[in-house]
Design an enzyme around this catalytic site. Structure first.
Site, mmCIF file in Angstrom:
data_model
loop_
_atom_site.group_PDB
_atom_site.id
_atom_site.type_symbol
_atom_site.label_atom_id
_atom_site.label_comp_id
_atom_site.label_asym_id
_atom_site.label_seq_id
_atom_site.Cartn_x
_atom_site.Cartn_y
_atom_site.Cartn_z
ATOM 1 N N PRO A 1 0.780 -1.387 -0.083
ATOM 2 C CA PRO A 1 0.134 -0.001 -0.034
ATOM 3 C C PRO A 1 0.787 1.191 -0.138
ATOM 4 C CG PRO A 1 0.063 -0.801 2.217
ATOM 5 C CD PRO A 1 0.944 -1.881 1.485
ATOM 6 N N GLU A 2 2.075 1.283 -0.165
ATOM 7 C CA GLU A 2 2.908 2.396 -0.103
ATOM 8 C C GLU A 2 2.490 3.403 -1.011
ATOM 9 O OE1 GLU A 2 5.636 -1.007 1.640
ATOM 10 O OE2 GLU A 2 4.228 -0.751 -0.075
#
Length: 261
Positions: free
Chosen positions: A137-138
């Site tokens: 999810p960066e």
């Protein structure tokens, strides 16, 4: 005897040659400095402990590991050389898992995100509860990381989609893709991981350790170099007392009794 009760972000239980480790940093087992340092130390301790033959790594609560502790990131960045120190610690954690001479089973009790995915990908065997998932999810929080480790689990297109969109891959899909060995109801997760761990713990400890060392060493070698290395290690295994006992037990049609020598 190793003191496994010394940790503040981990809970450790040792039984029947199996060390079970729960990430215990509520509410979502986010990765902070303490967890990184303690988990790295625990894995090194397991590697030196002759009573440990296999490790199960899971999380307390509903999340395996939600990744980096974003709430503590500003404090970490404010420290002298905070970012490079954190990056180095995180790298070494992943390597401590991968290089642990005892096999590490990831029992994914929930989402493993970002650095959590890196932890899972560094393990030898993965099993998942039905509510588990893997994701990077960066892209949604202004960061990047974990893609190299995820390459060990996913093919090109799926991985690019994950890193560019934050897509979460659920446990059933992970099982379909062959990323995890099992997708089971949450209440059966630890039994599933325990069954695999017991099978490993019943084998020759010295053979298992040499197999882990070999698999890690040949992973990035060419076919010729990798197989040559494997042949050399096979010769070493064959000379051990455990290997001789295994051959005797096979001929005598009885269970082997291994001593780890």
């Amino acid at each position: 005897m190793a003191d496994y009760q010394r940790f503040s972000t981990l809970r450790v239980q040792l039984q029947d040659h199996i060390a079970t480790v729960w990430l215990a940093h509520p509410p979502v087992n986010a990765v902070n400095t303490a967890l990184i340092q303690e988990l790295t130390l625990a894995l090194d301790m397991f590697g030196e402990d002759p009573d440990v033959r296999c490790v199960i790594l899971t999380g307390e609560g509903k999340v395996f590991c939600a990744g980096a502790d974003l709430k503590g990131r500003s404090q970490m960045l404010a420290e002298p050389a905070g970012l490079p120190q954190h990056s180095r610690r995180t790298r070494e954690l992943f390597h401590a898992i991968r290089e642990c001479p005892k096999p590490v089973i990831a029992a994914l009790n929930g989402p493993a995100l970002g650095a959590g995915l890196g932890i899972a990908a560094s393990c030898d065997i993965l099993v998942a509860a039905e509510n588990a998932s893997l994701a990077l999810p960066e892209v949604d929080v202004g960061l990047l990381g974990g893609v190299k480790h995820a390459q060990r689990l996913f093919g090109h297109s799926r991985l690019r989609r994950m890193m560019l969109t934050g897509l979460r891959v659920p446990a059933a899909e992970l099982y379909r893709l062959g990323v995890v060995e099992a997708c089971v109801p949450p209440e059966r997760l630890m039994a599933e991981a325990g069954e695999i761990a017991r099978q490993i713990a019943s084998k020759s400890p010295v053979s298992v350790q040499l197999m882990i060392q070999t698999a890690n060493a040949i992973e990035d070698m060419s076919l010729r170099d990798g197989y040559r290395y494997e042949q050399d290690m096979t010769a070493q295994v064959a000379k051990t007392e455990d290997a001789q006992e295994a051959r005797r037990a096979f001929l005598e049609k009885r269970p082997p009794v291994f001593t780890g020598r």
